[in-house]
Design a protein around this motif. Structure first.
Motif, PDB file in Angstrom:
ATOM      1  N   ILE A  30       0.859  -1.201   0.000  1.00 60.26           N
ATOM      2  CA  ILE A  30       0.000   0.000   0.000  1.00 60.26           C
ATOM      3  C   ILE A  30       0.890   1.244   0.000  1.00 60.26           C
ATOM      4  CG2 ILE A  30      -1.695   1.310   1.352  1.00 60.26           C
ATOM      5  CD1 ILE A  30      -2.662  -1.504   2.432  1.00 60.26           C
ATOM      6  N   LEU A  31       1.916   1.185   0.851  1.00 62.16           N
ATOM      7  CA  LEU A  31       2.865   2.303   0.959  1.00 62.16           C
ATOM      8  C   LEU A  31       3.583   2.535  -0.379  1.00 62.16           C
ATOM      9  CD1 LEU A  31       3.455   3.868   3.565  1.00 62.16           C
ATOM     10  CD2 LEU A  31       5.457   2.435   3.908  1.00 62.16           C
ATOM     11  N   GLU A  32       3.969   1.440  -1.001  1.00 64.04           N
ATOM     12  CA  GLU A  32       4.688   1.534  -2.274  1.00 64.04           C
ATOM     13  C   GLU A  32       3.802   2.156  -3.363  1.00 64.04           C
ATOM     14  OE1 GLU A  32       7.308  -1.717  -3.267  1.00 64.04           O
ATOM     15  OE2 GLU A  32       6.751  -1.564  -5.373  1.00 64.04           O
ATOM     16  N   SER A  33       2.548   1.731  -3.410  1.00 63.47           N
ATOM     17  CA  SER A  33       1.624   2.330  -4.401  1.00 63.47           C
ATOM     18  C   SER A  33       1.529   3.834  -4.174  1.00 63.47           C
ATOM     19  CB  SER A  33       0.222   1.728  -4.265  1.00 63.47           C
ATOM     20  OG  SER A  33       0.276   0.369  -4.517  1.00 63.47           O
ATOM     21  N   PHE A  34       1.483   4.219  -2.890  1.00 63.67           N
ATOM     22  CA  PHE A  34       1.369   5.641  -2.566  1.00 63.67           C
ATOM     23  C   PHE A  34       2.585   6.414  -3.070  1.00 63.67           C
ATOM     24  CE2 PHE A  34       2.073   9.401  -0.044  1.00 63.67           C
ATOM     25  CZ  PHE A  34       0.808   9.966   0.081  1.00 63.67           C
ATOM     26  N   VAL A  35       3.783   5.925  -2.752  1.00 59.46           N
ATOM     27  CA  VAL A  35       4.981   6.699  -3.126  1.00 59.46           C
ATOM     28  C   VAL A  35       5.233   6.649  -4.642  1.00 59.46           C
ATOM     29  CG1 VAL A  35       6.047   6.470  -0.855  1.00 59.46           C
ATOM     30  CG2 VAL A  35       6.708   4.887  -2.656  1.00 59.46           C
ATOM     31  N   LYS A  36       4.685   5.633  -5.300  1.00 57.10           N
ATOM     32  CA  LYS A  36       4.808   5.615  -6.763  1.00 57.10           C
ATOM     33  C   LYS A  36       3.903   6.689  -7.371  1.00 57.10           C
ATOM     34  CE  LYS A  36       6.658   1.112  -7.780  1.00 57.10           C
ATOM     35  NZ  LYS A  36       6.408  -0.282  -8.139  1.00 57.10           N
ATOM     36  N   LYS A  37       2.766   6.893  -6.714  1.00 57.01           N
ATOM     37  CA  LYS A  37       1.829   7.910  -7.200  1.00 57.01           C
ATOM     38  C   LYS A  37       2.271   9.316  -6.782  1.00 57.01           C
ATOM     39  CE  LYS A  37      -3.191   8.448  -7.456  1.00 57.01           C
ATOM     40  NZ  LYS A  37      -4.463   8.005  -6.871  1.00 57.01           N
ATOM     41  N   TYR A  38       2.806   9.416  -5.576  1.00 59.78           N
ATOM     42  CA  TYR A  38       3.222  10.727  -5.045  1.00 59.78           C
ATOM     43  C   TYR A  38       4.683  10.642  -4.596  1.00 59.78           C
ATOM     44  CZ  TYR A  38      -1.872  10.997  -4.659  1.00 59.78           C
ATOM     45  OH  TYR A  38      -3.209  10.952  -4.914  1.00 59.78           O
ATOM     46  N   PRO A  39       5.623  10.651  -5.532  1.00 59.74           N
ATOM     47  CA  PRO A  39       7.039  10.416  -5.169  1.00 59.74           C
ATOM     48  C   PRO A  39       7.644  11.444  -4.229  1.00 59.74           C
ATOM     49  CG  PRO A  39       6.821  11.108  -7.474  1.00 59.74           C
ATOM     50  CD  PRO A  39       5.436  10.858  -6.977  1.00 59.74           C
ATOM     51  N   TYR A  40       7.099  12.641  -4.222  1.00 55.96           N
ATOM     52  CA  TYR A  40       7.693  13.679  -3.363  1.00 55.96           C
ATOM     53  C   TYR A  40       6.882  13.887  -2.075  1.00 55.96           C
ATOM     54  CZ  TYR A  40      10.282  14.389  -7.611  1.00 55.96           C
ATOM     55  OH  TYR A  40      11.063  14.173  -8.726  1.00 55.96           O
ATOM     56  N   GLN A  41       6.160  12.845  -1.687  1.00 52.03           N
ATOM     57  CA  GLN A  41       5.413  12.943  -0.425  1.00 52.03           C
ATOM     58  C   GLN A  41       5.786  11.796   0.520  1.00 52.03           C
ATOM     59  OE1 GLN A  41       1.366  14.305  -0.453  1.00 52.03           O
ATOM     60  NE2 GLN A  41       1.461  14.849  -2.622  1.00 52.03           N
ATOM     61  N   CYS A  42       7.005  11.317   0.385  1.00 48.63           N
ATOM     62  CA  CYS A  42       7.492  10.276   1.297  1.00 48.63           C
ATOM     63  C   CYS A  42       8.552  10.907   2.201  1.00 48.63           C
ATOM     64  CB  CYS A  42       8.094   9.118   0.501  1.00 48.63           C
ATOM     65  SG  CYS A  42       8.806   7.853   1.573  1.00 48.63           S
ATOM     66  N   PHE A  43       8.192  11.092   3.475  1.00 47.76           N
ATOM     67  CA  PHE A  43       9.078  11.811   4.388  1.00 47.76           C
ATOM     68  C   PHE A  43       9.650  10.877   5.467  1.00 47.76           C
ATOM     69  CE2 PHE A  43       5.574  14.795   3.087  1.00 47.76           C
ATOM     70  CZ  PHE A  43       6.284  15.373   2.047  1.00 47.76           C
ATOM     71  N   LEU A  44      10.049   9.714   5.013  1.00 46.33           N
ATOM     72  CA  LEU A  44      10.625   8.713   5.918  1.00 46.33           C
ATOM     73  C   LEU A  44      11.944   9.203   6.534  1.00 46.33           C
ATOM     74  CD1 LEU A  44      10.306   5.220   4.229  1.00 46.33           C
ATOM     75  CD2 LEU A  44      10.090   5.666   6.658  1.00 46.33           C
ATOM     76  N   PHE A  45      12.829   9.733   5.656  1.00 45.20           N
ATOM     77  CA  PHE A  45      14.150  10.247   6.068  1.00 45.20           C
ATOM     78  C   PHE A  45      14.890   9.284   6.974  1.00 45.20           C
ATOM     79  CE2 PHE A  45      11.813  14.327   5.258  1.00 45.20           C
ATOM     80  CZ  PHE A  45      12.393  14.517   4.013  1.00 45.20           C
ATOM     81  N   HIS A  46      14.822   8.031   6.617  1.00 47.38           N
ATOM     82  CA  HIS A  46      15.513   7.001   7.404  1.00 47.38           C
ATOM     83  C   HIS A  46      15.789   5.821   6.482  1.00 47.38           C
ATOM     84  CE1 HIS A  46      16.688   4.824  10.956  1.00 47.38           C
ATOM     85  NE2 HIS A  46      15.951   3.801  10.557  1.00 47.38           N
ATOM     86  N   ASP A  47      16.978   5.250   6.609  1.00 48.37           N
ATOM     87  CA  ASP A  47      17.328   4.159   5.702  1.00 48.37           C
ATOM     88  C   ASP A  47      16.787   2.832   6.227  1.00 48.37           C
ATOM     89  OD1 ASP A  47      18.349   2.501   3.839  1.00 48.37           O
ATOM     90  OD2 ASP A  47      20.377   3.336   3.878  1.00 48.37           O
TER      91      ASP A  47
END
Lengths: 304, 93
Positions: free
Chosen positions: A278-295
């Motif tokens: 679900i998370l992956e689908s989200f970041v594929k749709k909105y690539p600049y809205q993933c604010f994980l900032f952690h490896d």
């Protein structure tokens, strides 16, 4: 999870003068004025804040594999600008200065769960603007417990009046004895909503699942809790669609159940993978809205 | 009176140990291996906070008990013995 207490360290950026400057610009010139300030500030962080850049690059490299150093820098810069915009939106929204158009997808399903009287876990992520989404959910006639340290989201705590006697939103600190699980279980059995971050472990154990084509370590605590409380996990996604528009999506529900006698972690992996998808689908749709900032991918390698 | 209480405590401890082994799927541990005063979390039996989730459920489903006062949580979850005493005292109320 081998510790019964978890100290969560998070570097805070910005200072009081900087926040005042943004607040004043927002008041005088509105959202677009405050957004305008971001371009320089985001460039400063992209150029000079090495830890922030490294945190962003962990994601950027997996989201845009094969990009050159310069292109990755541009992606990072765009990510920082978007994060800044969402921080401004959050402040503008919860301080009441700007009204946002929030479309809530899955509202009917959510209301059915609420009407059923059972509690459920609301799984949030460092994607989009979950804090703004919480303002929409605060209207639901049900107690909501946020599993977080109050000091990590002081602005949200204050603006949502968390902790006030008459407020339905309360906090369970994961730093207390046994990570607050007793309180969480009590809240769920009393029919409350418990919001838990699903994409960062903060020292807790995780399970390696595929995320953006590579193994990544994601926490599974929310699924253990839901399986034992026999309640569903509702995944909360919130995406910024325009200057004053957000889409809050609660259509994905996971029903974790654990069978005795079978490997628990293997069973949990299925649910965590479902969430990761679900998370992956989200970041594929909105690539600049993933604010994980952690490896979280590197964390997987360390765990091995 | 005291003898009855001790007998009941002994039964609860034994039941708890069995429940812990089965609910938490403790590998290579028999209920009789667990000492009454063995620390449950961290050192000792080495349980973690997600195991605590299962213990909370175990208390609810098998003894109809909820731990309301979190200040007492640390004392109650200390060992099998402290859990058993909590069950005994609260069952009687």
């Amino acid at each position: 999870m081998n510790e019964t207490f978890h100290k969560i360290e998070a570097k805070k950026r910005g200072n009081a003068l900087g926040f005042w400057f943004f607040k004043t610009t927002l008041k005088l010139f509105g959202l677009s004025g405050a957004y305008g300030l971001l371009y320089g500030v985001a460039l400063h962080y992209a150029l000079f804040d090495k830890p922030a850049r490294a945190g962003a690059l962990a994601y950027i490299k997996r989201r845009f594999p094969g990009s050159s150093g310069m292109v990755n820098f541009v992606h990072t810069y765009r990510l920082f600008i978007n994060q800044g915009k969402q921080l401004i939106d959050r402040f503008a929204c919860i301080s009441g200065q700007v009204e946002f158009d929030m479309r809530l997808e899955g509202y009917d399903e959510l209301m059915k769960l609420v009407a059923g009287g059972k509690g459920f876990v609301l799984l949030t992520s460092h994607t989009g603007n979950w804090q703004i989404a919480m303002t929409a959910l605060s209207k639901i006639d049900k107690p909501v417990y946020l599993v977080m340290r109050p000091e990590d989201n002081r602005a949200v705590s204050e603006s949502l009046k968390i902790g006030a006697d008459n407020n339905r939103i309360k906090i369970i600190s994961p730093e207390q004895y046994l990570g607050g699980v007793v309180e969480i279980m009590n809240a769920l059995s009393a029919g409350a909503i418990v919001a838990i971050m699903g994409d960062r472990r903060y020292g807790f154990d995780g399970i390696d699942v595929q995320f953006l084509g590579k193994p990544a370590l994601l926490p599974y605590g929310a699924f253990v809790i839901a399986a034992n409380a026999r309640c569903p996990v509702v995944v909360l996604e919130s995406a910024k669609l325009g200057p004053r528009r957000y889409d809050v999506n609660v259509t994905h529900t996971i029903q974790p159940r654990l069978e005795r006698g079978r490997d628990k972690k293997e069973q949990l992996r299925v649910f965590v993978q479902e969430y990761s998808n679900i998370l992956e689908s989200f970041v594929k749709k909105y690539p600049y809205q993933c604010f994980l900032f952690h490896d979280i991918w590197q964390a997987q390698m360390i765990a091995d | 009176m005291e003898e009855n209480k001790e007998l009941e405590l002994k039964e609860i401890r034994a039941k708890l140990k069995e429940l812990l082994v089965t609910s938490l799927s403790l590998e290579d541990i028999k209920p009789t291996d667990i000492k009454d005063d063995e620390i449950l979390f961290g050192e000792g039996l080495g349980l973690d906070s997600l195991d605590a989730v299962e213990i909370v459920v175990l208390l609810q489903r098998n003894f109809g008990l909820e731990i309301k006062d979190m200040n007492e949580g640390r004392k109650i979850f200390y060992s099998v013995d402290t859990l058993a005493r909590y069950i005994l005292e609260n069952k009687k109320k």
